[in-house]
Design a protein around this motif. Structure first.
Motif, PDB file in Angstrom:
ATOM      1  N   CYS A 106       0.779  -1.410  -0.108  1.00  0.00           N
ATOM      2  CA  CYS A 106       0.092  -0.089   0.061  1.00  0.00           C
ATOM      3  C   CYS A 106       1.073   1.569  -0.232  1.00  0.00           C
ATOM      4  O   CYS A 106       0.044   2.069  -0.365  1.00  0.00           O
ATOM      5  CB  CYS A 106      -0.646   0.166   1.084  1.00  0.00           C
ATOM      6  SG  CYS A 106       0.193  -0.197   2.755  1.00  0.00           S
ATOM      7  N   CYS A 142       2.444  -3.239   8.731  1.00  0.00           N
ATOM      8  CA  CYS A 142       1.196  -2.603   8.704  1.00  0.00           C
ATOM      9  C   CYS A 142       0.379  -2.822   8.647  1.00  0.00           C
ATOM     10  O   CYS A 142      -0.297  -3.057   8.639  1.00  0.00           O
ATOM     11  CB  CYS A 142       1.553  -2.495   6.895  1.00  0.00           C
ATOM     12  SG  CYS A 142       0.428  -1.384   6.143  1.00  0.00           S
ATOM     13  N   CYS A 173      -2.771  -1.802   5.789  1.00  0.00           N
ATOM     14  CA  CYS A 173      -3.220  -2.981   5.149  1.00  0.00           C
ATOM     15  C   CYS A 173      -3.087  -4.157   6.078  1.00  0.00           C
ATOM     16  O   CYS A 173      -3.893  -5.266   5.712  1.00  0.00           O
ATOM     17  CB  CYS A 173      -2.807  -3.094   3.577  1.00  0.00           C
ATOM     18  SG  CYS A 173      -1.089  -3.958   3.732  1.00  0.00           S
TER      19      CYS A 173
HETATM   20 ZN   LIG Z   1       0.337  -1.728   3.719  1.00  0.00          ZN
END
Ligand SMILES: [Zn+2]
Length: 54
Positions: free
Chosen positions: A12, A31, A34
């Motif tokens: 992302c 992350c 996402c």
């Molecule tokens: Zn991500």
């Protein structure tokens, strides 16, 4: 290599500040944008700049 300030999630393209760094590579990373936690899918800001700059 010292730990970078953050890692870039290539899924992302967000900076991720939640990670563990040992020697010269990340050992764990998450992350929060996402949910990606695959180490293979993260780059240091330097590597990311090289990737998108080429
Ligand atoms: Zn991500």
């Amino acid at each position: 290599m010292a730990a970078p300030e953050y890692l870039v999630c290539i899924n992302c393209e967000s900076p991720c500040y939640v990670f563990e760094w040992k020697d010269d590579a990340p050992t764990e990373v998450l992350c929060e944008v996402c949910g990606n936690e695959d180490i293979e899918e993260f780059l240091t800001p330097e590597d990311f700049d090289t990737l998108i700059g080429s």
